[in-house]
Structures are given as C-alpha cells and as structure tokens.
Design a protein around this motif. Structure first.
Motif, PDB file in Angstrom:
ATOM      1  N   ASN B 346       1.386  -1.008   0.147  1.00 49.86           N
ATOM      2  CA  ASN B 346       0.279  -0.220  -0.004  1.00 49.86           C
ATOM      3  C   ASN B 346       0.777   0.841  -0.470  1.00 49.86           C
ATOM      4  OD1 ASN B 346      -1.280   2.376   2.478  1.00 49.86           O
ATOM      5  ND2 ASN B 346      -2.664   0.997   1.135  1.00 49.86           N
ATOM      6  N   LYS B 347       0.475   2.136  -1.191  1.00 49.65           N
ATOM      7  CA  LYS B 347       1.788   3.079  -1.187  1.00 49.65           C
ATOM      8  C   LYS B 347       1.424   3.795  -0.639  1.00 49.65           C
ATOM      9  CE  LYS B 347       3.847   1.310  -4.187  1.00 49.65           C
ATOM     10  NZ  LYS B 347       4.144   0.939  -5.371  1.00 49.65           N
ATOM     11  N   ARG B 348       1.054   4.180  -0.081  1.00 48.63           N
ATOM     12  CA  ARG B 348       0.260   5.819   1.220  1.00 48.63           C
ATOM     13  C   ARG B 348       0.968   6.035   2.333  1.00 48.63           C
ATOM     14  NH1 ARG B 348      -4.758   4.715   3.774  1.00 48.63           N
ATOM     15  NH2 ARG B 348      -5.723   4.762   1.733  1.00 48.63           N
ATOM     16  N   SER B 371      -0.497   9.170  10.893  1.00 47.18           N
ATOM     17  CA  SER B 371      -1.354   8.241  10.610  1.00 47.18           C
ATOM     18  C   SER B 371      -0.962   6.341  10.904  1.00 47.18           C
ATOM     19  CB  SER B 371      -0.762   9.024   8.695  1.00 47.18           C
ATOM     20  OG  SER B 371       0.413   8.447   8.351  1.00 47.18           O
ATOM     21  N   GLU B 384      -1.009  -1.030   5.724  1.00 50.03           N
ATOM     22  CA  GLU B 384      -1.923  -0.002   5.315  1.00 50.03           C
ATOM     23  C   GLU B 384      -2.065   1.120   5.859  1.00 50.03           C
ATOM     24  OE1 GLU B 384      -5.901   0.819   3.651  1.00 50.03           O
ATOM     25  OE2 GLU B 384      -5.130  -1.014   3.092  1.00 50.03           O
ATOM     26  N   THR B 385      -1.256   2.511   5.259  1.00 54.88           N
ATOM     27  CA  THR B 385      -1.614   3.479   6.386  1.00 54.88           C
ATOM     28  C   THR B 385      -2.778   3.798   6.099  1.00 54.88           C
ATOM     29  OG1 THR B 385       0.421   4.365   5.272  1.00 54.88           O
ATOM     30  CG2 THR B 385      -0.738   5.741   6.567  1.00 54.88           C
ATOM     31  N   ASP B 387      -5.910   6.424   5.956  1.00 54.24           N
ATOM     32  CA  ASP B 387      -6.313   7.165   4.746  1.00 54.24           C
ATOM     33  C   ASP B 387      -6.555   8.701   5.640  1.00 54.24           C
ATOM     34  OD1 ASP B 387      -7.132   8.071   2.643  1.00 54.24           O
ATOM     35  OD2 ASP B 387      -9.166   7.033   2.424  1.00 54.24           O
ATOM     36  N   TYR B 388      -5.473   9.455   5.952  1.00 57.89           N
ATOM     37  CA  TYR B 388      -5.879  10.733   6.071  1.00 57.89           C
ATOM     38  C   TYR B 388      -6.972  11.620   5.378  1.00 57.89           C
ATOM     39  CZ  TYR B 388      -1.546  10.397   4.080  1.00 57.89           C
ATOM     40  OH  TYR B 388      -0.300   9.876   3.165  1.00 57.89           O
ATOM     41  N   SER B 389      -6.801  11.292   4.035  1.00 56.71           N
ATOM     42  CA  SER B 389      -7.865  11.938   3.352  1.00 56.71           C
ATOM     43  C   SER B 389      -9.490  12.072   3.522  1.00 56.71           C
ATOM     44  CB  SER B 389      -7.408  11.286   2.443  1.00 56.71           C
ATOM     45  OG  SER B 389      -8.105  10.199   1.575  1.00 56.71           O
TER      46      SER B 389
END
Lengths: 139, 403
Positions: B346-348, B371, B384-385, B387-389
């Motif tokens: 996961n690239k976040r 995050s 997985e980071t 989701d701060y969005s």
C-alpha cells in the motif's frame, strides 16, 4: 568490549533464520450445515471482540459480538451505520451489512475486521454467508 | 567513601531530573567586597591536596575529572557546569570563586551550609591550581555531536548514537485511530480506543555503537537492534554529513492463528508455522545533516523483510523515510517525518508531526499527530497507512530520557 558481541549475535542469528514464505492458502472447505455456536461465534471470538465488546462497543458501531449478546444484536436489527439496512436478514446475505463488511465489499463503510492486513479467511467468510443463507439460526 | 560518592552522584542525577526549568547563562555578578577577599590559607600544597580530595568526591560528577565541565551528570545540564580550565575562569579572584561556590546558582548547589569555610577555601585553592588548557588549534575538525537529540525522531531512527556509558529509555504511546467528528469528543481524542505502546532501552557500547531492546504491544513484539555511526559530520563541513547504519529484528510472540488442515504455502508445500515466521527485519543506512544549530534533516533508505507474509504480499518492502527537526527555542522543537514507499503493498505515505518539549537535552516529551498506530518500523511500512484524506488520524506521545 564483550558487549559488542550482542549485536553481532543478532546479525548472525538473523542470517540463519531468514525465510521467504507466503501463506497460508487454506483449502476451500465444503460447507453444509453451519452451527452458530460452533462455527460462527468462534470467528467473532477470534477476530472481532477486541473491538466489539461491552466496554467499548459504543465506539465500534454499537455492536457487541460477545457470546451471549451477538445473536440478538445481529438478527433483523437496524445497522448503526445506516438505519435502512439490517445487520442480518435471514436467508438474505447480500442485504445483510454483516456479510457485506466481512467480504470486503467496501459498500457500507469500513470492512471488517478493521485490520486491513488480515481480512477474514475465505473459509470464514463462506461460513458466515452460508449461515445467513441457511436462515441465520441460533443453533 | 565510594558509597558516599555513589550517593552523591545519585543525588545529583535526581537534582537534574527535578530541574525542569532552563537557566539562561547570564553573567554571574559577585559583590565587590566578596571579590576582594583573599584566600586565607594561601595556595599551600596541603590545601590543594585536601581540595582535590573534596573535588573528587563532590564535584567530579558535574565538573569532570580534569575540571573541564564534562562530568557524567553534565549531559543534560543547561547551563553546563563551568569549565575550570579556561582563561576566563582563572581571570577572576579567589574571593569570587569562593563566593560562587558558597552561594551556588541553579543546579550548582550552595556549598555554604555543607562545607566548612576551610574546606571551601581548600577547594578554591585546588581549582586555582588547575592549568589553563590552551584551546587546540584543531577546532576545525570538531565533530557535530547533536544532529538530533535522541536515537529516534518520531517513529524513524536518527543518525544519533549515545554518548559513551549513557543509556536511553523511551516510551512510545499511540492512541486509537480517530477522526474529527462527533465521535472525537466521545472517544476522548481516541484515548478510549485501543492503544499501542512500545518501551525501549538502549545502552551505549561506545560513543559510536549502541544496542537496544524494545517491546511493543501490537503483536506482543520484542525487538533487538543496534546502530553504528560510520561517519560524523564536522563543524567545518569538510565532512558535510553523518552516516549511520541500523539493524533491528522484531520477534512477534503472539499465538499463531489457527489454520485448517491441508493449508499450503504459495509455493504449494504444506503449511505449518515455525519460529522463523515470527521474525521481521529492518536494515537501513541513515544520512543526516545539521544545517544550523537549530535545523537538521535526514534521509534513510530502509529495507524491511518479513519471513512470512500473507498470500498476496511480498516479503520485502523498501521505503525512504525523510525527517527534519526544527528547534524553536531552547525548550521546544518541531519534528516532521514523511515516508515515501517505493516497494510496498500500500503506497500511502506515513506522515507524522510532533511538538517536542525538552526540559534538557537529556529529557523530552513529544506530542504526536501521525497517520499510523504502529510503532515498530517493520509494521509501520508493511501495513496500510491510515487514510488521512478522510480526516482520520492518530494522536500519541513519546517520552525520552538519557541517563
């Protein structure tokens, strides 16, 4: 100076203990009759009740999945996520939020369990689906 | 005598723990009358010897063996214990030294009530007998020691190792994942939710090498690590940056999940768990540069290896964390981290910022907005980071202490 061996041992130890493996892949079980007590509740116990328990449930969709509570909190109860959806409708997995959340459909908010890196195994997902399709019995 | 010495060292350490406030190094003005007093016992040989004895038992911890202000307890002190080998120190009269020793200032205790007048004059004789060290011509090759204050920035490693014989204790705490909505207050900023915690102890083997051991709640993971400072930036910038290598092995000690009979590895062989599957590794090279006394940056290619991963994942992850520290004033700093993921599922990018409150360079509290609720780098980068969005985030804090 002797302590310099500690990191050295760590490095050597790690070289000997490196593997490159992926898995497990579970064989798909043929599921016939599912028992709530013997098949479904153990899935909740192992994967869900860290969050869905009496003490902190209010933060996690107001759902308690502990043994003596889970059944009554699921069957035909309106979801906290969306009042128009039921958590479990017997014989109707597709419209049950429980099934949609564990099969990673992304349809109703977060998928469950809320640990993106270990979803429920295919067999456990199938057990939940078949259990609902068989009438979601308290057996 | 040696018990006394240890007890006094301990007291000094406790004192420095308690000295939360930071004193500015202002001129220390001595009343004229006191200045003029001459040493009544003159600098006799006997006075110097007895002064030296007192010095070795009472003052060494801060002022150092040779009086250079570099004792073990000096590490976290601000202002630093006075260096008695400078020309500036020797410029003053014996009366002035006597008065300062008697009255004290900040962590420097007033010795008036503890030592007889004669003992204090003996100490003054001894201090006055110390030689002035001509500052070496080679200041040019002075090393940059404090690129960062601690061995970790927020989540990532820094280029920093520990001064010889010094230990570092770290507490890293992260609250649950939360979000700015109605639940935020209800969750009490995420504190009601699950929390992650790592305790770590690091000990210097020498000033370039240290070993550490840690324990993280998630995965009941123990970790062993070591860092070695390969190259150290110099003040004249002939060596423009520092380089360190760091390795860490995580040992997950949680019960393995159940697997049903007939399960296989991806390569088709029979699946069964073994000890090796508990291990994960973190190796990295850290490049860091101090741009000014108050601003440092670093970049550190990191290779993460997990011996066992789920069926559609890779054993190897490659990420390049970037970190910076901006000191705002003597007591506080802003820390920043961002980690582009080059090879990862996961690239976040994990993002963290922290506000650091340091009561001294040996003790800090960091308030963190991040995050990820993971702490060990092996799990931060491979998971997985958050989701701060979507406005989700994690709050936490680190507490660090050198001793």
């Amino acid at each position: 100076m002797k302590k310099i061996y500690i990191p050295l041992i760590v490095v050597v130890f790690s070289l000997f203990s490196c593997t490159k493996q992926q898995g497990p892949i579970e064989p798909l079980l043929v599921i016939s009759t599912v028992s709530y007590v013997n098949d479904i509740q153990p899935i909740f116990d192992e994967n869900c009740i860290d969050c869905h328990n009496i003490n902190v449930e209010q933060h996690f969709g107001d759902l308690n999945l502990e043994a003596d509570k889970s059944y009554i909190e699921l069957i035909n109860i309106n979801a906290d996520y969306d009042e128009n959806i039921k958590r479990v409708i017997p014989n109707n997995a597709i419209n049950s939020i429980l099934w949609q959340k564990v099969n990673n459909s992304n349809l109703y908010g977060d998928n469950m369990p809320l640990t993106p890196n270990d979803p429920l195994s295919q067999n456990n997902q199938n057990l939940i689906k078949v259990w609902i399709e068989e009438g979601a019995l308290d057996n | 005598m040696s018990i006394y010495k240890n007890v006094s060292k301990l007291l000094i350490l406790l004192l420095s723990f308690a000295s939360v406030s930071v004193y500015a190094q202002e001129a220390w003005i001595v009343p004229d009358a006191e200045n003029a007093i001459v040493n009544p016992i003159q600098n006799s040989e006997a006075a110097i010897v007895s002064g030296q004895k007192l010095y070795k038992s009472l003052c060494v911890a801060c002022h150092g063996n040779l009086g250079a202000g570099d004792g073990v307890a000096a590490v976290g002190l601000n202002p630093k214990p006075t260096d008695f080998t400078t020309a500036d120190f020797h410029k003053q009269t014996a009366g002035s030294v006597f008065w300062k020793l008697s009255k004290g200032r900040g962590v420097m205790a007033p010795y008036e009530g503890m030592l007889s007048e004669e003992d204090r004059w003996a100490l003054v004789s001894y201090l006055k007998s110390l030689k002035v060290e001509i500052p070496k011509k080679k200041v040019a090759t002075k090393k940059v020691n404090n690129t960062f204050l601690f061995t970790q920035l927020i989540n990532t490693q820094t280029v920093q190792t520990l001064p010889n014989k010094i230990s570092e204790f770290t507490i890293q705490h992260r609250f649950g994942v939360t979000q700015l909505n109605s639940d935020f207050i209800n969750d009490f900023l995420g504190m009601d939710l699950g929390a992650n915690l790592r305790l770590a102890y690091a000990k210097a083997i020498n000033s370039r090498l240290y070993a550490e051991i840690g324990r993280t709640r998630y995965g009941k993971t123990y970790d062993l690590g070591a860092k070695y400072l390969v190259l150290q930036q110099t003040i004249d910038n002939k060596t423009p940056f520092s380089i360190a290598v760091y390795g860490n092995m995580g040992i997950n000690t949680q019960k393995f999940p159940k697997v049903i009979d007939g399960s296989t590895f991806v390569d088709g062989s029979n699946f069964s768990y073994s000890f090796a599957h508990r291990l994960s590794f973190n190796s990295q090279i850290i490049f860091a540069k101090q741009f000014s006394e108050s601003f440092s940056m670093q970049i550190a290619p990191v290779v993460i290896w997990h011996n066992l991963v789920a069926k559609d994942e890779k054993n190897l992850d490659f990420v390049i964390p970037f970190g910076a520290r901006l000191e705002l004033n003597q007591k506080s700093a802003l820390l920043f981290e961002v980690t582009p993921k080059i090879i990862a599922k996961n690239k976040r990018m994990p993002l963290s910022i922290a506000y650091e409150i340091a009561s001294s360079s040996a003790h800090a509290f960091q308030l963190i907005l991040t995050s990820t609720d993971r702490i060990l780098e092996q799990s931060i980068y491979s998971n997985e980071t958050i989701d701060y969005s979507q406005g989700k985030f994690v709050l936490g804090f680190n507490i660090k202490r050198l001793f």
